[in-house]
Design an enzyme around this catalytic site. Structure first.
Site, PDB file in Angstrom:
ATOM      1  N   CYS A  80      -0.082  -4.122 -16.660  1.00 56.11           N
ATOM      2  CA  CYS A  80      -0.664  -3.028 -15.878  1.00 56.11           C
ATOM      3  C   CYS A  80      -0.295  -3.135 -14.408  1.00 56.11           C
ATOM      4  O   CYS A  80      -0.789  -2.385 -13.585  1.00 56.11           O
ATOM      5  CB  CYS A  80      -2.174  -2.966 -16.054  1.00 56.11           C
ATOM      6  SG  CYS A  80      -3.028  -4.404 -15.406  1.00 56.11           S
ATOM      7  N   HIS A 110       0.825  -1.198   0.000  1.00 56.22           N
ATOM      8  CA  HIS A 110       0.000   0.000   0.000  1.00 56.22           C
ATOM      9  C   HIS A 110       0.869   1.263   0.000  1.00 56.22           C
ATOM     10  O   HIS A 110       0.628   2.206  -0.747  1.00 56.22           O
ATOM     11  CB  HIS A 110      -0.878  -0.025   1.258  1.00 56.22           C
ATOM     12  CG  HIS A 110      -1.892   1.035   1.265  1.00 56.22           C
ATOM     13  ND1 HIS A 110      -3.099   0.890   0.647  1.00 56.22           N
ATOM     14  CD2 HIS A 110      -1.854   2.277   1.753  1.00 56.22           C
ATOM     15  CE1 HIS A 110      -3.774   2.007   0.784  1.00 56.22           C
ATOM     16  NE2 HIS A 110      -3.043   2.875   1.452  1.00 56.22           N
TER      17      HIS A 110
HETATM   18  C1  LIG Z   1      -2.560  -4.583 -11.518  1.00 58.15           C
HETATM   19  C2  LIG Z   1      -2.823  -5.515 -10.624  1.00 58.15           C
HETATM   20  O1  LIG Z   1      -3.975  -5.524  -9.904  1.00 58.15           O
HETATM   21  P1  LIG Z   1      -4.093  -4.998  -8.397  1.00 58.15           P
HETATM   22  O2  LIG Z   1      -2.792  -4.331  -8.034  1.00 58.15           O
HETATM   23  O3  LIG Z   1      -5.236  -4.050  -8.394  1.00 58.15           O
HETATM   24  O4  LIG Z   1      -4.347  -6.268  -7.679  1.00 58.15           O
HETATM   25  C3  LIG Z   1      -1.842  -6.581 -10.337  1.00 58.15           C
HETATM   26  O5  LIG Z   1      -2.158  -7.524  -9.620  1.00 58.15           O
HETATM   27  O6  LIG Z   1      -0.712  -6.431 -10.838  1.00 58.15           O
END
Ligand SMILES: C=C(OP(=O)(O)O)C(=O)O
Ligand SMILES: [Mg+2]
Length: 560
Positions: free
Chosen positions: A485, A187
């Site tokens: 992403c 976080h």
């Molecule tokens: C982009 C992602 O989703 P989140 O961070 O929202 O779990 C990931 O898991 O890399």
């Protein structure tokens, strides 16, 4: 030189201000001092003072446009104004208990009730504990826990930061953040990146940094220098100026040095993040985390509310790509309006798309809302499912999205099984987007919330790089786009390696966009491929990064 994991780029210089130590539990045998009546007044005044302070911080957060933070604080103000807190304490004071112990026990009763209610209510327990500790701090004259208040810039040093702590961070006074715990997808890391505050996490030596010591923090390299000389600071500032200049020059569409276009997109949590994305040169949205619309509220958002939020984002990117991820909740992100069972391993439980198998109505309504936005906006809207593990998941989502009228429907690759079977899944999904945060957590069996496991959580880990390569190959064989992403895309060096592995779009926290564009612009696809081939032979994350550097000769021009 002491080094942690640099998770948010930039240089920060200033004196160390440590998060105040947690408030210890007051002595269970603590006796009442003075008379119960005046102690009750003292408790009431302490609660009032804490409530006023929280309210002031909520107003400040609102003023800065940080509505999510303001909402958390406003909810705390409401909790603190429950008369039961003072009345309950008064009863214990009358029985001869010390004021601080009376407060501790009274809050404990409320705490148990919240925890027993489960779901959303249980999620508020830490907010209640925070109020309790603040009240006890006022009563006993201890420093108030949480972010230090200061008008002078400082470097915040903490064991780790909880979501409630981060709500109080003021980017104007916090020069940098250094934490002992926390991994690159924690976080703290994601928040620091979003706010553009340099940050270093997982730095054991940070425990030894004394209050007031001047420090120099490099959030790019992870280096933290105590008592830096003028020369150290000047050198770091020069480096920072070089990076800033490179970032400033990186405008326009992203492409490699030999002209291969790569989409560089923003990760957003809602319409409030759009402005920052556009300002940093995002060519669209690569990940819209829609769960923020559903979390921390008693009722689900209505169809109309969903359309409004999705449309606000889509309309900000006319003619450009907007990838909307359907609800990624459940397990550790419980929804009060959906009954979920207590799970021993929430990260491996009923989360993401799996929640839709039990509650298809939520997904159906969301897909309908997205289809309406698709027909009303000129954005190129893509729908994407989280936590897809196999073909059945893929077919389930793609069929439903198509039925709803959505044109481009893909899946996140964040479970190793999906990466390894990407060749099959690419026959059904229209595109892939690799979520390296979860992919790393699952590949290395290391909970991304657990700071002590930070070593495993690097997307530079060779096992993760191989899974990314497998996913990109699977997509490529079917002529489908494969993007990334997860936070890996925000690392300009790794971004080049990802392109070399066959990734065609990169989505990240907005402040990271310019440097990623700059790194791509200096290297050819061939150089990226050579770097990618070479890193696949690495045996550790550190070695992978060193190898990548050696194959990307112009990083130095960026101060990297
Ligand atoms: C982009 C992602 O989703 P989140 O961070 O929202 O779990 C990931 O898991 O890399
Ligand atoms: Mg994920």
């Amino acid at each position: 030189m002491p080094k942690g994991v640099g998770v948010s780029a930039g240089i920060g210089v200033g004196p160390v201000r440590r998060m105040a130590e947690p408030i210890p539990e007051p002595d269970a045998a603590g006796q009442l001092r003075g008379d119960a009546g005046s102690e009750k007044t003292r408790v009431a005044e302490a609660v009032k003072a804490v409530s006023a302070d929280l309210k002031a911080r909520a107003d400040k957060a609102r003023g800065l446009g940080r509505d999510e933070a303001a909402e958390v604080l406003e909810a705390q103000v409401l909790m603190a104004s429950d008369p039961g807190l003072v009345d309950g304490s008064a009863a214990k004071l009358a029985a001869g208990t010390s004021a601080e112990r009376a407060v501790f026990e009274t809050f404990g009763t409320f705490r148990d009730m919240l925890a027993a209610a489960g779901g959303y209510m249980a999620g508020r327990v830490t907010d209640l504990d925070d109020i309790r500790d603040r009240v006890i701090a006022v009563l006993t004259g201890q420093p108030v826990p949480g972010i230090p208040e200061s008008d002078e810039p400082f470097v915040l040093v903490a064991e780790d930061l909880a979501p409630a702590d981060t709500a109080g961070i003021d980017a104007d006074t916090v020069e940098a953040i250094v934490t002992v715990q926390g991994g690159p997808t924690s976080h703290t890391a994601i928040l620091a990146r979003t706010m553009g505050i340099p940050a270093v996490v997982a730095m054991e030596e940070a425990d030894a940094l004394a209050e007031g010591t001047p420090v120099l923090v490099d959030g790019t390299t992870g280096e933290v220098v105590a008592e830096p000389s003028d020369e150290d600071v000047a050198k770091a500032r020069t480096l920072e100026a070089k990076r800033a200049e490179a970032a400033k020059a990186a405008t326009g569409p992203a492409a490699t040095a030999d002209g291969e276009r790569i989409s560089v997109l923003a990760n957003i949590g809602g319409p409030a993040d759009v402005e920052n994305a556009v300002k940093n040169g995002a060519e669209g949205v690569g990940l819209y985390r829609t769960e923020f619309l559903f979390l921390d509220r008693a009722d689900k958002p209505s169809y109309a509310e969903q359309v409004k939020a999705y449309k606000a984002v889509a309309d900000a990117f006319p003619g450009q790509k907007v990838v909307v991820r359907t609800l990624d909740a459940g397990a550790d992100k419980p929804l009060p309006f959906v009954s979920t069972e207590e799970e021993p391993n929430p990260a491996l439980g009923v989360r993401g798309l799996r929640l839709a198998f039990k509650h298809p109505e939520l997904l159906d309504e969301q897909l309908r809302a997205l289809a309406e936005v698709q027909s009303e906006s000129t954005a190129d809207l893509w729908a994407m499912a989280p936590m897809v593990a196999d073909m059945r998941d893929t077919e389930y989502f793609v069929d439903k999205a198509r039925e709803a009228g959505l044109k481009t429907n893909g899946i996140m690759i964040e479970v190793p099984s999906a990466a390894l079977t990407a060749g099959h899944l690419a026959k059904v999904a229209d595109f892939f987007s690799i979520g390296t945060n979860d992919l790393t957590q699952y590949a290395y069996a290391s909970d991304r919330q657990v700071g002590a496991l930070a070593r495993y959580q690097s997307p530079w880990q060779p096992g993760v790089l191989r899974l990314i390569g497998a996913a990109a190959d699977g997509a490529g064989a079917e002529d489908k786009v494969c993007g990334v992403c997860g936070e890996a895309a925000a690392d300009p060096i790794l971004a080049c390696v990802l392109v070399g592995l066959g990734v065609k779009s990169l989505s990240m926290s907005a402040p990271a966009i310019p440097m990623v564009k700059a790194a791509l612009a200096l290297h050819t696809v061939e150089q990226c491929r050579e770097a990618a081939d070479a890193v696949l032979g690495a045996v550790s994350a550190e070695e992978a990064k060193d190898i990548a550097r050696a194959h990307l000769p112009r990083l130095e021009e960026l101060g990297l």
